[in-house]
Design a protein around this motif. Structure first.
Motif, mmCIF file in Angstrom:
data_model
loop_
_atom_site.group_PDB
_atom_site.id
_atom_site.type_symbol
_atom_site.label_atom_id
_atom_site.label_comp_id
_atom_site.label_asym_id
_atom_site.label_seq_id
_atom_site.Cartn_x
_atom_site.Cartn_y
_atom_site.Cartn_z
ATOM 1 N N VAL A 22 1.033 -1.193 0.250
ATOM 2 C CA VAL A 22 0.052 0.046 -0.135
ATOM 3 C C VAL A 22 0.954 0.949 -0.059
ATOM 4 N N ASP A 23 0.648 2.471 -0.686
ATOM 5 C CA ASP A 23 1.844 3.466 -0.974
ATOM 6 C C ASP A 23 1.670 4.389 0.101
ATOM 7 N N ILE A 24 2.471 4.913 0.761
ATOM 8 C CA ILE A 24 2.198 5.985 1.039
ATOM 9 C C ILE A 24 1.287 7.159 0.564
ATOM 10 N N PRO A 25 0.236 7.918 1.393
ATOM 11 C CA PRO A 25 -0.471 8.891 0.806
ATOM 12 C C PRO A 25 0.762 10.676 0.636
ATOM 13 N N LYS A 31 -0.247 26.650 4.706
ATOM 14 C CA LYS A 31 -0.178 27.358 5.811
ATOM 15 C C LYS A 31 0.114 27.895 6.697
ATOM 16 N N CYS A 32 -1.565 27.065 6.919
ATOM 17 C CA CYS A 32 -1.251 27.436 8.925
ATOM 18 C C CYS A 32 -1.027 26.281 9.693
ATOM 19 N N GLY A 33 0.699 25.318 9.071
ATOM 20 C CA GLY A 33 0.922 24.634 9.761
ATOM 21 C C GLY A 33 -0.268 23.080 9.599
ATOM 22 N N GLU A 34 -0.842 22.618 8.785
ATOM 23 C CA GLU A 34 -2.008 21.459 8.995
ATOM 24 C C GLU A 34 -0.945 20.834 8.220
ATOM 25 N N PRO A 35 -1.417 19.141 8.032
ATOM 26 C CA PRO A 35 -1.084 18.915 6.838
ATOM 27 C C PRO A 35 -2.178 18.335 6.016
ATOM 28 N N ALA A 36 -2.103 18.653 4.751
ATOM 29 C CA ALA A 36 -3.257 18.494 4.050
ATOM 30 C C ALA A 36 -2.800 17.433 1.966
#
Length: 61
Positions: A22-25, A31-36
């Motif tokens: 399974v590939d890692i997404p 810019k807010c510092g959160e992962p997306a």
């Protein structure tokens, strides 16, 4: 029905299965510092490519 003639070695079996993982997404940091996810609206702040496109998470209308 096909019948296996010789035992497949562990090495050959594992080489065949090397692409079954399974590939890692892919994740980018907003810019807010959160992962997306790339090419998607940030779920925490609602920004996409420098524009506010959606209400931030937790904001009520």
């Amino acid at each position: 029905m096909a019948v296996q003639q010789n035992k497949k070695s562990k090495s050959r079996k594992n080489m065949r299965r090397s692409h079954d993982r399974v590939d890692i997404p892919t994740v980018v940091i907003c810019k807010c510092g959160e992962p997306a996810l790339p090419h998607a609206i940030c779920p925490s702040c609602g920004n996409y490519r420098g524009r506010q496109l959606a209400a931030p998470a937790g904001a009520e209308n």
